[in-house]
Write an enzyme that holds these catalytic residues in place. Structure first.
Site, PDB file in Angstrom:
ATOM      1  N   ALA A  66       0.870  -1.170   0.000  1.00 47.77           N
ATOM      2  CA  ALA A  66       0.000   0.000   0.000  1.00 47.77           C
ATOM      3  C   ALA A  66       0.911   1.226   0.000  1.00 47.77           C
ATOM      4  O   ALA A  66       2.077   1.143   0.405  1.00 47.77           O
ATOM      5  CB  ALA A  66      -0.884  -0.024   1.229  1.00 47.77           C
ATOM      6  N   GLY A 111       0.442  -4.837   1.006  1.00 41.81           N
ATOM      7  CA  GLY A 111      -0.740  -4.804   0.144  1.00 41.81           C
ATOM      8  C   GLY A 111      -0.511  -5.465  -1.206  1.00 41.81           C
ATOM      9  O   GLY A 111      -1.456  -5.949  -1.834  1.00 41.81           O
ATOM     10  N   GLU A 114      -1.036  -9.033  -0.599  1.00 41.37           N
ATOM     11  CA  GLU A 114      -2.490  -9.213  -0.410  1.00 41.37           C
ATOM     12  C   GLU A 114      -3.212  -9.227  -1.758  1.00 41.37           C
ATOM     13  O   GLU A 114      -4.150 -10.000  -1.955  1.00 41.37           O
ATOM     14  CB  GLU A 114      -3.044  -8.084   0.474  1.00 41.37           C
ATOM     15  CG  GLU A 114      -2.507  -8.162   1.888  1.00 41.37           C
ATOM     16  CD  GLU A 114      -3.045  -7.032   2.757  1.00 41.37           C
ATOM     17  OE1 GLU A 114      -2.653  -5.879   2.528  1.00 41.37           O
ATOM     18  OE2 GLU A 114      -3.856  -7.314   3.645  1.00 41.37           O
ATOM     19  N   GLU A 134       4.209  -4.930   7.369  1.00 42.82           N
ATOM     20  CA  GLU A 134       3.357  -3.937   8.042  1.00 42.82           C
ATOM     21  C   GLU A 134       3.741  -3.693   9.505  1.00 42.82           C
ATOM     22  O   GLU A 134       3.749  -2.560   9.977  1.00 42.82           O
ATOM     23  CB  GLU A 134       1.884  -4.365   7.976  1.00 42.82           C
ATOM     24  CG  GLU A 134       1.206  -4.101   6.646  1.00 42.82           C
ATOM     25  CD  GLU A 134       1.383  -5.227   5.645  1.00 42.82           C
ATOM     26  OE1 GLU A 134       2.279  -6.081   5.829  1.00 42.82           O
ATOM     27  OE2 GLU A 134       0.627  -5.252   4.665  1.00 42.82           O
TER      28      GLU A 134
HETATM   29  N1  DAK Z   1       4.644   3.144  -0.788  1.00 39.10           N
HETATM   30  C1  DAK Z   1       5.058   4.292  -1.348  1.00 39.10           C
HETATM   31  N2  DAK Z   1       6.207   4.414  -2.020  1.00 39.10           N
HETATM   32  C2  DAK Z   1       6.971   3.319  -2.127  1.00 39.10           C
HETATM   33  C3  DAK Z   1       6.614   2.077  -1.555  1.00 39.10           C
HETATM   34  C4  DAK Z   1       5.375   2.008  -0.859  1.00 39.10           C
HETATM   35  N3  DAK Z   1       4.919   0.890  -0.340  1.00 39.10           N
HETATM   36  N4  DAK Z   1       7.602   1.194  -1.817  1.00 39.10           N
HETATM   37  C5  DAK Z   1       8.527   1.857  -2.523  1.00 39.10           C
HETATM   38  N5  DAK Z   1       8.163   3.131  -2.716  1.00 39.10           N
HETATM   39  C6  DAK Z   1       8.892   4.169  -3.406  1.00 39.10           C
HETATM   40  C7  DAK Z   1      10.102   4.622  -2.611  1.00 39.10           C
HETATM   41  O1  DAK Z   1       9.712   5.571  -1.623  1.00 39.10           O
HETATM   42  C8  DAK Z   1      10.967   5.230  -3.689  1.00 39.10           C
HETATM   43  O2  DAK Z   1      10.469   6.505  -4.002  1.00 39.10           O
HETATM   44  P1  DAK Z   1      11.499   7.749  -4.286  1.00 39.10           P
HETATM   45  O3  DAK Z   1      12.325   7.852  -3.065  1.00 39.10           O
HETATM   46  O4  DAK Z   1      12.275   7.297  -5.515  1.00 39.10           O
HETATM   47  O5  DAK Z   1      10.574   8.898  -4.545  1.00 39.10           O
HETATM   48  C9  DAK Z   1      10.690   4.336  -4.889  1.00 39.10           C
HETATM   49  O6  DAK Z   1       9.441   3.668  -4.615  1.00 39.10           O
HETATM   50  C10 DAK Z   1      11.747   3.280  -5.103  1.00 39.10           C
HETATM   51  O7  DAK Z   1      11.914   2.576  -3.875  1.00 39.10           O
HETATM   52  P2  DAK Z   1      13.354   2.372  -3.157  1.00 39.10           P
HETATM   53  O8  DAK Z   1      14.287   3.467  -3.545  1.00 39.10           O
HETATM   54  O9  DAK Z   1      13.087   2.157  -1.713  1.00 39.10           O
HETATM   55  O10 DAK Z   1      13.816   1.032  -3.858  1.00 39.10           O
HETATM   56  P3  DAK Z   1      14.793  -0.093  -3.261  1.00 39.10           P
HETATM   57  O11 DAK Z   1      15.076  -1.000  -4.387  1.00 39.10           O
HETATM   58  O12 DAK Z   1      15.936   0.543  -2.520  1.00 39.10           O
HETATM   59  O13 DAK Z   1      13.902  -0.869  -2.198  1.00 39.10           O
HETATM   60  C11 DAK Z   1      11.920  -1.967  -1.397  1.00 39.10           C
HETATM   61  C12 DAK Z   1      12.792  -1.614  -2.623  1.00 39.10           C
HETATM   62  C13 DAK Z   1      10.630  -2.635  -1.925  1.00 39.10           C
HETATM   63  C14 DAK Z   1      12.663  -2.974  -0.498  1.00 39.10           C
HETATM   64  C15 DAK Z   1      11.617  -0.674  -0.581  1.00 39.10           C
HETATM   65  O14 DAK Z   1      11.092   0.298  -1.493  1.00 39.10           O
HETATM   66  C16 DAK Z   1      10.609  -0.878   0.495  1.00 39.10           C
HETATM   67  O15 DAK Z   1      10.929  -1.402   1.575  1.00 39.10           O
HETATM   68  N6  DAK Z   1       9.368  -0.422   0.231  1.00 39.10           N
HETATM   69  C17 DAK Z   1       8.314  -0.466   1.226  1.00 39.10           C
HETATM   70  C18 DAK Z   1       7.786  -1.870   1.330  1.00 39.10           C
HETATM   71  C19 DAK Z   1       6.739  -1.971   2.365  1.00 39.10           C
HETATM   72  O16 DAK Z   1       6.961  -1.694   3.562  1.00 39.10           O
HETATM   73  N7  DAK Z   1       5.561  -2.373   1.910  1.00 39.10           N
HETATM   74  C20 DAK Z   1       4.461  -2.540   2.781  1.00 39.10           C
HETATM   75  C21 DAK Z   1       3.736  -1.266   2.834  1.00 39.10           C
HETATM   76  S1  DAK Z   1       2.567  -1.313   4.130  1.00 39.10           S
HETATM   77  C22 DAK Z   1      -4.301  -0.946   6.164  1.00 39.10           C
HETATM   78  C23 DAK Z   1      -4.423  -1.120   4.818  1.00 39.10           C
HETATM   79  C24 DAK Z   1      -3.374  -1.629   4.128  1.00 39.10           C
HETATM   80  C25 DAK Z   1      -2.185  -1.901   4.746  1.00 39.10           C
HETATM   81  C26 DAK Z   1      -2.069  -1.711   6.088  1.00 39.10           C
HETATM   82  C27 DAK Z   1      -3.119  -1.242   6.817  1.00 39.10           C
HETATM   83  N8  DAK Z   1      -5.402  -0.433   6.884  1.00 39.10           N
HETATM   84  C28 DAK Z   1      -6.040   0.675   6.301  1.00 39.10           C
HETATM   85  C29 DAK Z   1      -5.572  -0.768   8.223  1.00 39.10           C
HETATM   86  C30 DAK Z   1      -1.088  -2.336   3.984  1.00 39.10           C
HETATM   87  C31 DAK Z   1       0.121  -1.876   4.313  1.00 39.10           C
HETATM   88  C32 DAK Z   1       1.249  -2.023   3.453  1.00 39.10           C
HETATM   89  O17 DAK Z   1       1.211  -2.553   2.389  1.00 39.10           O
END
Ligand code: DAK
Length: 260
Positions: A66, A111, A114, A134
């Site tokens: 997400a 997400g 998911e 998350e």
């Molecule tokens: N959201 C927004 N931007 C994201 C992103 C994300 N999930 N993942 C990556 N990006 C963006 C980065 O910020 C970066 O943007 P700039 O800095 O270039 O502007 C760009 O994509 C490239 O990412 P990286 O530079 O970080 O690339 P790397 O190869 O170094 O790393 C990575 C790739 C996938 C390991 C890293 O980007 C990362 O850790 N991303 C976040 C992964 C993550 O934590 N995903 C889970 C998100 S939480 C809910 C509803 C839904 C959810 C929860 C609650 N309720 C409403 C209760 C769901 C939650 C999630 O999914």
């Protein structure tokens, strides 16, 4: 219909939908979630579509979760509303009457995983990385992940993945039963298309009923689930395709199905 963050191609009965926001590794913002719900409705209404392959744009990600930049400032109420949009989109995907295949071509996190779990069949490239990070952001999976994951891999493994936030590679995800197969990156889409084509050869009503029974039956007790199957089996014998399939077998010729 035009989409901002999705690409849609339809060929030979197979729709390929690509989540395409590569600058954010295809992260799901509200707009993209609404588009997923809209594309599911559009494809369901299109009689030319009989299978869906879902994948991610760019080289790195299926969907990296997400959209954290959108969620960061949410109030509780906004969090609930965002979760509702995601649940609606993924339920629409899950309810499609034809098979849906996730072609996981890179990061499938939060997400993104998911989204894949809302598909029927999950295949991944060797470079895919999967996980539920998350808890490291002090939230929980909010689009059905805790439930769909548990149904696929069991409670204990689901707890390990959700509570640690560990990111696992495709081989390990396959070992856990999260993925059906792991393919070299350049063979992933061809493999998914070949699976879809094998399904397309079969009677469309039978495919839809088989999918529905497995989905709905899994949440019922065995007696109720078997009763559903018996009822559906009877319905099949009211279709033209059943007559065609069995007559074709007896006449030693290929069957030609109409989907009714
Ligand atoms: N959201 C927004 N931007 C994201 C992103 C994300 N999930 N993942 C990556 N990006 C963006 C980065 O910020 C970066 O943007 P700039 O800095 O270039 O502007 C760009 O994509 C490239 O990412 P990286 O530079 O970080 O690339 P790397 O190869 O170094 O790393 C990575 C790739 C996938 C390991 C890293 O980007 C990362 O850790 N991303 C976040 C992964 C993550 O934590 N995903 C889970 C998100 S939480 C809910 C509803 C839904 C959810 C929860 C609650 N309720 C409403 C209760 C769901 C939650 C999630 O999914």
């Amino acid at each position: 219909m035009g989409y901002e963050n999705l690409k849609v191609e339809i060929a030979g009965g197979i729709a390929t939908v690509t989540v395409d926001r590569p600058k954010a590794l295809n992260a799901l913002n509200s707009q993209t979630l609404r588009e997923v719900a809209a594309v599911a409705a559009e494809l369901e209404a299109n009689p030319a579509v009989r299978a869906l392959i879902l994948t991610g744009g760019g080289e790195k990600a299926f969907v990296a979760g997400a959209d954290i930049s959108e969620m960061a400032g949410f109030t509780s109420e906004q969090g609930r509303a965002f979760s509702a949009v995601g649940h609606k989109a993924f339920a629409a995907l899950e309810a499609l009457p034809f098979p849906t295949i996730a072609a996981i071509n890179g990061f499938a996190l939060g997400g993104g995983l998911e989204l894949a779990l809302a598909c029927d069949l999950l295949y991944a490239s060797e470079k895919a990385k999967l996980g539920f990070p998350e808890a490291s952001l002090a939230v929980i999976p909010g689009f059905g992940g805790t439930q769909r994951l548990t149904r696929l891999v069991g409670k204990q493994r689901a707890k390990e993945l959700v509570l640690t936030g560990d990111r696992i590679d495709a081989a390990k995800a396959r070992e856990y039963g999260l993925l059906l197969e792991v393919l070299p990156a350049d063979q992933l889409m061809a493999h998914c298309r070949a699976v879809a084509e094998r399904i397309l050869k079969n009677g469309p009503v039978a495919v839809a009923q088989g999918k529905r029974l497995i989905e709905q039956g899994a949440d019922l007790d065995l007696g109720a689930a078997n009763a559903l199957e018996q009822q559906a089996f009877g319905v099949m014998f009211g279709t033209r395709d059943q007559k065609e399939g069995m007559e074709a077998f007896l006449a030693k010729r290929p069957a030609s199905y109409e989907g009714r």
